[in-house]
Design a protein around this motif. Structure first.
Motif, mmCIF file in Angstrom:
data_model
loop_
_atom_site.group_PDB
_atom_site.id
_atom_site.type_symbol
_atom_site.label_atom_id
_atom_site.label_comp_id
_atom_site.label_asym_id
_atom_site.label_seq_id
_atom_site.Cartn_x
_atom_site.Cartn_y
_atom_site.Cartn_z
ATOM 1 N N PRO A 327 35.756 33.168 45.904
ATOM 2 C CA PRO A 327 36.687 34.222 46.322
ATOM 3 C C PRO A 327 36.693 35.380 45.323
ATOM 4 C CG PRO A 327 37.882 32.409 45.330
ATOM 5 C CD PRO A 327 36.458 31.951 45.460
ATOM 6 N N SER A 328 37.031 36.567 45.803
ATOM 7 C CA SER A 328 37.065 37.755 44.937
ATOM 8 C C SER A 328 38.446 38.381 44.872
ATOM 9 C CB SER A 328 36.051 38.790 45.428
ATOM 10 O OG SER A 328 36.309 39.132 46.787
ATOM 11 N N THR A 329 39.417 37.810 45.587
ATOM 12 C CA THR A 329 40.780 38.332 45.555
ATOM 13 C C THR A 329 41.754 37.193 45.282
ATOM 14 O OG1 THR A 329 41.198 37.992 47.921
ATOM 15 C CG2 THR A 329 40.160 40.094 47.256
ATOM 16 N N VAL A 330 42.933 37.546 44.779
ATOM 17 C CA VAL A 330 43.947 36.537 44.487
ATOM 18 C C VAL A 330 44.388 35.804 45.750
ATOM 19 C CG1 VAL A 330 46.318 36.177 43.673
ATOM 20 C CG2 VAL A 330 44.755 37.621 42.360
ATOM 21 N N PRO A 331 44.687 36.505 46.854
ATOM 22 C CA PRO A 331 45.090 35.768 48.067
ATOM 23 C C PRO A 331 44.020 34.784 48.538
ATOM 24 C CG PRO A 331 45.668 38.088 48.276
ATOM 25 C CD PRO A 331 44.814 37.968 47.052
ATOM 26 N N ALA A 332 42.756 35.202 48.467
ATOM 27 C CA ALA A 332 41.689 34.300 48.904
ATOM 28 C C ALA A 332 41.597 33.086 47.987
ATOM 29 C CB ALA A 332 40.361 35.053 48.933
ATOM 30 N N LEU A 333 41.792 33.307 46.702
ATOM 31 C CA LEU A 333 41.760 32.189 45.748
ATOM 32 C C LEU A 333 42.902 31.218 46.006
ATOM 33 C CD1 LEU A 333 40.528 31.043 42.983
ATOM 34 C CD2 LEU A 333 42.453 32.240 41.917
ATOM 35 N N LEU A 334 44.111 31.744 46.150
ATOM 36 C CA LEU A 334 45.285 30.891 46.310
ATOM 37 C C LEU A 334 45.314 30.191 47.661
ATOM 38 C CD1 LEU A 334 48.050 33.103 44.632
ATOM 39 C CD2 LEU A 334 46.685 31.268 43.634
ATOM 40 N N ALA A 335 44.476 30.636 48.577
ATOM 41 C CA ALA A 335 44.384 29.958 49.876
ATOM 42 C C ALA A 335 43.526 28.706 49.814
ATOM 43 C CB ALA A 335 43.816 30.924 50.928
ATOM 44 N N LEU A 336 42.803 28.528 48.709
ATOM 45 C CA LEU A 336 41.927 27.374 48.564
ATOM 46 C C LEU A 336 42.730 26.127 48.175
ATOM 47 C CD1 LEU A 336 38.962 29.012 46.617
ATOM 48 C CD2 LEU A 336 39.012 28.389 49.041
ATOM 49 N N ALA A 337 42.222 24.970 48.571
ATOM 50 C CA ALA A 337 42.868 23.707 48.214
ATOM 51 C C ALA A 337 42.895 23.533 46.705
ATOM 52 C CB ALA A 337 42.122 22.539 48.863
ATOM 53 N N GLY A 338 44.037 23.142 46.176
ATOM 54 C CA GLY A 338 44.174 22.891 44.741
ATOM 55 C C GLY A 338 44.775 24.042 43.967
ATOM 56 N N ARG A 346 49.835 32.072 38.226
ATOM 57 C CA ARG A 346 49.898 32.846 36.984
ATOM 58 C C ARG A 346 48.510 33.093 36.419
ATOM 59 N NH1 ARG A 346 52.727 30.118 31.800
ATOM 60 N NH2 ARG A 346 51.096 28.608 32.307
ATOM 61 N N ASP A 347 47.637 32.102 36.538
ATOM 62 C CA ASP A 347 46.305 32.216 35.943
ATOM 63 C C ASP A 347 45.244 32.698 36.932
ATOM 64 O OD1 ASP A 347 47.207 31.256 33.462
ATOM 65 O OD2 ASP A 347 47.021 29.178 34.159
ATOM 66 N N ALA A 348 45.658 33.128 38.101
ATOM 67 C CA ALA A 348 44.694 33.549 39.116
ATOM 68 C C ALA A 348 43.698 34.578 38.593
ATOM 69 C CB ALA A 348 45.424 34.075 40.351
ATOM 70 N N PRO A 349 44.138 35.601 37.836
ATOM 71 C CA PRO A 349 43.157 36.569 37.317
ATOM 72 C C PRO A 349 42.097 35.916 36.421
ATOM 73 C CG PRO A 349 45.370 37.466 37.159
ATOM 74 C CD PRO A 349 45.519 36.021 37.534
ATOM 75 N N LYS A 350 42.493 34.897 35.679
ATOM 76 C CA LYS A 350 41.532 34.209 34.793
ATOM 77 C C LYS A 350 40.505 33.435 35.619
ATOM 78 C CE LYS A 350 44.696 33.743 30.845
ATOM 79 N NZ LYS A 350 45.853 34.469 31.442
ATOM 80 N N TRP A 351 40.971 32.779 36.685
ATOM 81 C CA TRP A 351 40.037 32.035 37.530
ATOM 82 C C TRP A 351 39.051 32.995 38.215
ATOM 83 C CZ3 TRP A 351 41.062 27.966 35.222
ATOM 84 C CH2 TRP A 351 42.317 27.384 35.132
#
Length: 478
Positions: A327-338, A346-351
């Motif tokens: 994923p390249s965006t925070v919403p797309a990342l946070l939509a993933l399992a886990g 909080r750490d989404a930008p780091k991931w």
């Protein structure tokens, strides 16, 4: 029972009865006593038949005939205060140095809560010194305790689990007795501390705090009671296990195993530990594998900085999901399992930065790493049928030897050693050559003596492999 039939339980209780008054007798199910496997031993289809009886004072006693268990719920000297100051640590060292006999040693960790596997509590008991509970977090190291115990035998249960974190605080034994390993060699069916205490001492030792967060401060009184009891039983347990080992002629086996633990030291750090991320075998793309590496390393740095177990930030499954999804965006990342909870957000930008680093990397990891380890045995029949036949025959003979000796086959010879010597044996198959190969791998003298002739026979006279069932037939049975 007659005097000659006095059980192992009774002998151990006699030494402790005056200081453990008022304990209730409880009936604990004996069905599990003869079940194979334990919390301290991985199950194996090559395990020997479970022990159902023990020889006590010349009389063979069935385990099912032993008396009811007694709840062990209070240390004989009460619950000691936690040592967390320099003066108290000096008093502890002086007391331990002035004691006599072996020292029972144990540690508690905060696995799953804090970063790493460091000791959060060190428990030591020695006759003439009593029981001491030490908070290693309050000190730079515990070298003063190590010096107080120089030349003293240490009794631990499952020493391979405790020795690394003891080394981390500056402690290492010169002499060792491992009650878990001794129980394996003695042929006990269950080798967890609670199970061995039940079988040989007749006490029920509660283990409900074993997975607690031992970084908690102050430590609750029930936890301290639990920690003190863990070392209180070890000296009596050693005596009973020594008797069993001597009875079966296995004392030398145990001595060699204990010395091996001391000599081996702390295992070296793994190369590329990120490759052990659960699910990484499903990655088929180098960029995605690079993302696994970057995400794992980012998680490791954050966990170490915050002193928290890495899995409490994001689980392995989240790393694999992100590496596959890229994923390249925070919403797309946070939509993933886990990726849920406050920490993931909080750490989404780091991931995301870790994922982008993998995309931009010119130093991507290879999908496969060359290794000298044999392939998984399940593919041997296809890759090298001769080696597969050697291995199958050797496993059968090892199972027979395990039953004969009443020792788990994995303790008679490390499974990795068996695989290696069967996959690529010496050019000349002789007892001398196989013995030398096993010694180079790290097998102990008693193991080589028992297994080298067996392996030579298996390699020179392998049984034919059973014909492989056609895939169509497998489907028919499905």
């Amino acid at each position: 029972m007659t005097n000659a039939e006095t059980s192992t339980h009774s002998r151990a209780r006699a030494k402790m009865s005056t200081t453990h008054q008022g304990r209730s007798t409880t009936t604990v199910g004996r069905e599990g006593t003869s079940a194979s496997g334990s919390a301290g031993r991985a199950s194996t289809d090559l395990a020997p038949a479970p022990l159902t009886s023990v020889l006590i004072d010349g009389v063979q006693m069935e385990l099912g005939e032993l008396p009811e268990l007694v709840d062990l719920d209070m240390p004989r000297d009460g619950i000691p205060a936690v040592v967390d100051s320099d003066p108290a640590l000096r008093r502890c060292a002086a007391a331990l140095a002035g004691g006599h006999g072996p020292a029972a040693v144990d540690t508690e960790r905060a696995s799953g809560f804090r970063y790493g596997q460091r000791a959060m509590l060190v428990q030591i008991r020695r006759e003439g010194a009593g029981t001491w509970l030490i908070d290693p977090e309050a000190f730079d190291d515990l070298k003063i305790i190590d010096e107080a115990l120089r030349g003293v035998e240490w009794i631990l249960h499952a020493a391979s689990q405790d020795l690394p974190c003891l080394a981390g605080v500056g402690m290492w034994p010169e002499k060792l007795f491992d009650t878990e390993l001794a129980a394996r060699l003695a042929g006990l069916p269950r080798v967890g501390l609670g199970a061995v205490v039940e079988t040989l001492l007749g006490f029920h030792l509660a283990k409900e705090h074993s997975a607690a967060d031992w970084s908690t401060r102050p430590l609750p009184e029930p936890w301290l009671r639990y920690a003190a009891l863990d070392v209180e039983v070890l000296v009596d347990l050693e005596e009973e296990l020594l008797a069993l080992l001597e009875q079966d002629g296995k004392l030398d086996y145990a001595a060699q195993e204990f010395q091996h633990l001391i000599d081996a030291g702390v295992p070296a750090p793994r190369v590329d530990p990120w490759r052990r991320t659960s699910g990484s075998h499903t990655i088929r793309n180098r960029v995605q594998l690079g993302a696994v590496r970057e995400l794992w390393q980012t998680r490791e740095k954050l966990a170490e900085h915050r002193d928290i177990a890495p899995s409490r930030l994001i689980p392995d499954s989240a790393i694999i999901a992100a590496a596959k999804g890229m994923p390249s965006t925070v919403p797309a990342l946070l939509a993933l399992a886990g990726f849920h909870g406050r920490s993931a957000k909080r750490d989404a930008p780091k991931w995301l930065h870790a994922i982008q680093s993998a995309k931009n990397s010119s130093d991507l990891p290879p999908l496969q790493v060359s290794t000298n380890t044999p392939p998984p045995p399940r593919v041997w029949a296809e890759r090298d049928p001769v080696a597969a036949a050697r291995f199958a025959t050797a496993r059968t003979k090892m199972a027979e030897l395990a039953e004969e000796l009443s020792i788990p086959s994995e303790n008679i010879l490390t499974p990795d050693h068996l695989r290696r010597v069967c996959w690529r044996p010496p050019s000349k198959i002789t007892v001398e050559a196989i013995s030398a190969a096993l010694a180079e791998l790290g097998a102990r003298a008693w193991q080589i003596e028992k297994t080298a002739p067996l392996l030579v026979d298996a390699m020179l006279n392998p049984e034919p492999l059973a014909p492989r069932e056609p895939k169509e037939a497998k489907n028919d049975h499905a």
